[in-house]
Design an enzyme around this catalytic site. Structure first.
Site, PDB file in Angstrom:
ATOM      1  N   HIS A 337       1.201  33.223 -37.922  1.00  0.00           N
ATOM      2  CA  HIS A 337       2.301  34.302 -37.934  1.00  0.00           C
ATOM      3  C   HIS A 337       1.968  35.421 -38.945  1.00  0.00           C
ATOM      4  CE1 HIS A 337       6.294  36.895 -38.337  1.00  0.00           C
ATOM      5  NE2 HIS A 337       6.344  36.218 -37.123  1.00  0.00           N
ATOM      6  N   ASP A 396       7.530  31.055 -30.889  1.00  0.00           N
ATOM      7  CA  ASP A 396       6.942  30.898 -29.535  1.00  0.00           C
ATOM      8  C   ASP A 396       6.561  29.443 -29.332  1.00  0.00           C
ATOM      9  OD1 ASP A 396       7.493  33.479 -28.821  1.00  0.00           O
ATOM     10  OD2 ASP A 396       5.735  34.105 -30.175  1.00  0.00           O
TER      11      ASP A 396
END
Length: 459
Positions: A337, A396
């Protein structure tokens, strides 16, 4: 003067040899040496090598925290996400323990800056319910006329079409933009679900269009309108509602929210702004990442002869990074991320529910595979790539599995993300309009040398 070619479809929808030739020229003349980005201290992606973003604005809406100060130094820590100062973990825990939907309560918080009391929440839920309607014949004239296999494009087109039905579409006063935002937040689930049904109808499936029920929450209405029998379980509604809350906002710098700020700063209308944010979220590096995760695991499960074999899993992940597996992009989707380096709090919350849901739905083997990949991927990435920060599973990584276990169609994975994030976009648009009256325009350093013009006959 060129004549219109007979094979017009070939011109429009295929890469002809001439297009391929021009594309090679285009690539050659657009290439920039990567070393120049370092030389001129360009923050690629508006982030430095340590992942710290360029400060481009101020916000009260949400905060993404991934570091803490220890002995005067900034060090990575377990990630936290705050909505208007409230920890997302506390918000989720609060509405789950109270056994009431969290979407409407959290939307009120992001839009208006404080948690609602009982009367305020009831009134807000009523406002959302009464706005769950589309203009007369909109389903027939807009949604049914040109259904698309890509729901994000279809929804964006619908949002732009709604502009023509609004007599005050270009009014950017706070009151008018709030009205438009509440309308779009309420209408979004219908645009999403009806668009999905319209596309399936064009493919020969039955068509069923159900009106939303005012007494149901946003998550419940999505499930009810989506399914032919209109049935859903309490657990399914609770988990989808939680997913909507987790995706509602993520700071002002994520790609689609920053797009919202940039487009809002130009003075354009709400419908154009939200359509632009939708275009950003559609990208596989942003909102479309959960679809990529699901597709990657589908490919992995087909290639592995034993889902429990660590060596096979390790080899597949290595092949991914070496661009030998799946889409040959060199990525392990769902890992890493831009901000979080230790943990993504949204993934942590999701993971607890994934395990419970996997047990109830009989997905234990799939969950075990996901868990193995989550543990092995950071180590393999660190072996293959130069690391500037830690790598961890992001939201996700697990959301696709959750949606799969909820029997949601993959075509709606990213639209469901958007159904939540439209609340955050609306809040940030209102904040931009209130506080900033300056168009966003960062600088780009030109590299092309100046040249003298050459007449056509001399070239």
């Amino acid at each position: 003067m060129a004549r219109v070619p007979k094979d017009i479809d070939n011109i429009f929808f295929e890469n002809t040899p001439k297009i391929e030739e021009l594309a090679r020229i285009c690539e050659e003349n657009n290439a920039i040496e990567k070393e120049l980005y370092t030389k001129y201290e360009v923050k690629r992606g508006l982030r430095d090598l340590n992942g710290k973003g360029v400060l481009a604005g101020l916000t009260n809406i949400s905060d993404v925290c991934a570091t803490k100060i220890v002995d005067g130094k900034e060090v990575p820590c377990a990630g936290n996400l705050y909505y208007r100062g409230y920890n997302i973990k506390d918000l989720v825990k609060g509405f789950l323990e109270a056994k009431h939907p969290g979407f409407e309560e959290t939307a009120y918080l992001l839009l208006f800056g404080s948690l609602p009391n009982k009367q305020q929440l009831d009134e807000f839920q009523g406002m959302i319910a009464e706005r769950r309607m589309l203009p007369p014949n909109f389903v027939r004239d807009v949604i049914m006329k040109a259904p698309s296999k890509d729901m994000m494009n279809m929804i964006s087109r619908c949002i732009l079409n709604l502009y023509t039905y609004d007599e005050k579409a270009d009014d950017t006063s706070i009151a008018n933009v709030l009205r438009q935002s509440l309308n779009l937040i309420s209408q979004f689930p219908m645009l999403m679900v009806y668009g999905y049904h319209a596309y399936n109808y064009r493919r020969g499936e039955d068509l069923y269009i159900y009106a939303p029920y005012p007494e149901l929450s946003t998550a419940e209405n999505i499930l009810m309108m989506l399914r032919e029998d209109r049935k859903y379980t309490e657990l399914e509604a609770r988990i989808l509602d939680m997913a909507l809350v987790l995706h509602m906002d993520h700071g002002g710098g994520n790609n689609s929210t920053f797009t919202t700020h940039v487009v809002t700063s130009s003075g354009t209308d709400t419908y154009s702004t939200i359509a632009a944010a939708m275009a950003s979220l559609k990208g596989p590096k942003h909102g479309g990442a959960n679809v990529k995760v699901t597709q990657m695991f589908d490919d992995m499960k087909q290639r592995l002869t034993d889902w429990k074999d660590d060596d096979q899993i390790r080899q597949y992940l290595t092949d991914l990074l070496d661009k030998k597996a799946f889409d040959q992009k060199g990525l392990i989707y769902g890992m890493g991320h831009a901000i979080y380096s230790v943990s993504d709090p949204r993934a942590d919350i999701f993971k607890n529910f994934v395990k419970q849901l996997a047990t109830e739905k009989g997905y234990e083997e799939e969950y075990a595979l996901y868990e193995k990949v989550e543990h092995m991927a950071p180590e393999i990435i660190s072996e293959k790539r130069k690391m500037y920060k830690g790598v961890n599973a992001n939201v996700d990584f697990y959301s696709g599995l959750v949606y799969s276990m909820l029997d949601l169609p993959p075509a709606l994975y990213t639209p469901i993300f958007a159904a939540a994030r439209i609340v955050g976009w609306s809040a940030h648009r209102l904040e931009e309009l209130k506080n900033v009256d300056k168009i966003i325009r960062p600088a780009y350093k030109p590299l092309a040398p100046y040249r003298d013009y050459i007449k056509l006959e001399d070239r």
